[in-house]
Enzyme design. Sequence first.
Site, PDB file in Angstrom:
ATOM      1  CB  THR A  11      -0.886  -0.010   1.277  1.00  0.00           C
ATOM      2  OG1 THR A  11      -1.621  -1.224   1.285  1.00  0.00           O
ATOM      3  CG2 THR A  11      -1.822   1.173   1.311  1.00  0.00           C
ATOM      4  CB  CYS A 101      30.158  10.355  -9.174  1.00  0.00           C
ATOM      5  SG  CYS A 101      31.189  10.298 -10.635  1.00  0.00           S
TER       6      CYS A 101
END
Length: 169
Positions: A11, A101
Site C-alpha cells: 500500500t 561522484c
Amino acid sequence: GVQEGGRRAGTENVPAIVGAGLAAALALREMSERIARTAELQRRLWDGLRTKVPHVVLNGPAPGPKRISTNLNLSVRCVEGEGLLLSLDVKGIAVASGTSCVSKSLKISPVLAAIGLDHTLAQGSVILTLGKDNTAEEIDWVIETFAAVAAKLRGMSPAWDEFQRGLTN
C-alpha cells in the site's frame, strides 16, 4: 499485488506522499529567495578568491544566469586538489576534489574534459558548495583561509617556482 499492475505489492505510504508534496511546495515558494541569496554569496566568494589567489581558474561559466548558484568548481594552478582538500578540511572547510561522484579512477571529470580544461588543472579541481544558511562572514573567512592554504601549498611546490619563472605554462 494486482493493485500495482504486478510490479510491487503493498500500500502506498500516503502520509509520506503528502509530506513530500508539501515539502516540494515549500521549496518552490522559497526557491527564488534562496537562489538570489546563494548567487550573492557565490559572487562574493568568486570575487574574493580571484582577488586573493593568483592564477585561480573558474571551471565553467562565471557566476550569473548560466551557472547554478550553489557551487563553484575551480582549480588553483600548481596546487593539487587533494592537498587543497585535506588542508582545508583541517581548517574546518569541507570541499570536494575531482568529480562529484566517487571513483577510484584517476581520470579527469568528463565534464571538465568537455570544456577543454587542461589535464593538470582538471586533476586539481575542487568544488565549493553554498547553502541557504551560509553567511557573508563565513564566505570572507573561507576566502582568507583558502588563500593562505593555497599560498602555503605553492610554497612547497617546485612546479609553482617553475611557473613563476616562466619555465612552464
